[in-house]
Scaffold this motif. Structure first.
Motif, mmCIF file in Angstrom:
data_model
loop_
_atom_site.group_PDB
_atom_site.id
_atom_site.type_symbol
_atom_site.label_atom_id
_atom_site.label_comp_id
_atom_site.label_asym_id
_atom_site.label_seq_id
_atom_site.Cartn_x
_atom_site.Cartn_y
_atom_site.Cartn_z
ATOM 1 N N ALA A 180 -7.169 7.964 12.914
ATOM 2 C CA ALA A 180 -5.930 7.045 13.259
ATOM 3 C C ALA A 180 -6.073 5.621 12.881
ATOM 4 N N THR A 230 -1.866 0.652 6.842
ATOM 5 C CA THR A 230 -0.444 0.949 6.507
ATOM 6 C C THR A 230 -0.442 -0.918 6.519
ATOM 7 N N ALA A 231 -1.170 -1.255 7.876
ATOM 8 C CA ALA A 231 -0.905 -3.009 7.807
ATOM 9 C C ALA A 231 -1.315 -3.620 6.407
ATOM 10 N N ALA A 235 2.672 4.458 3.069
ATOM 11 C CA ALA A 235 2.586 4.536 4.869
ATOM 12 C C ALA A 235 2.630 5.533 4.303
ATOM 13 N N ARG A 282 -0.429 8.654 5.676
ATOM 14 C CA ARG A 282 0.068 9.835 6.902
ATOM 15 C C ARG A 282 -0.353 11.161 6.431
ATOM 16 N N THR A 320 -4.018 3.325 10.826
ATOM 17 C CA THR A 320 -3.155 2.087 10.831
ATOM 18 C C THR A 320 -3.477 0.865 10.417
ATOM 19 N N GLU A 321 -4.440 0.397 10.370
ATOM 20 C CA GLU A 321 -5.349 -0.273 9.311
ATOM 21 C C GLU A 321 -4.711 -0.292 7.662
#
Length: 75
Positions: free
Chosen positions: A30, A37-38, A44, A48, A34-35
């Protein structure tokens, strides 16, 4: 402590280690997703999807470890 008590203790320790390992693995996935996607928001959905598949595999391994521990305790 007799042999049966040690078996229950070993099964409890084994199950807890399986759960801890699975939790750490899913947490790392996770965090990395998250990193990722940022850093690259346009990817994304791919990130995911990959994260969900990997988390399901890790959760399956953790569940398998728990089942083995329960089976050994009840044997």
């Amino acid at each position: 402590m007799d042999g049966l008590g040690l078996a229950y203790l070993g099964a409890g320790i084994g199950a807890s280690l399986a759960v801890i390992g699975a939790g750490l693995g899913i947490g790392n996935i996770a965090a990395s997703a998250t990193e990722g996607t940022a850093r690259q928001p346009e990817a994304a959905s791919d990130i995911r999807t990959t994260m969900i598949i990997a988390a399901a595999l890790i959760e399956g391994v953790g569940l398998f470890g728990e089942v083995i521990c329960v089976l050994l305790a009840l044997k």
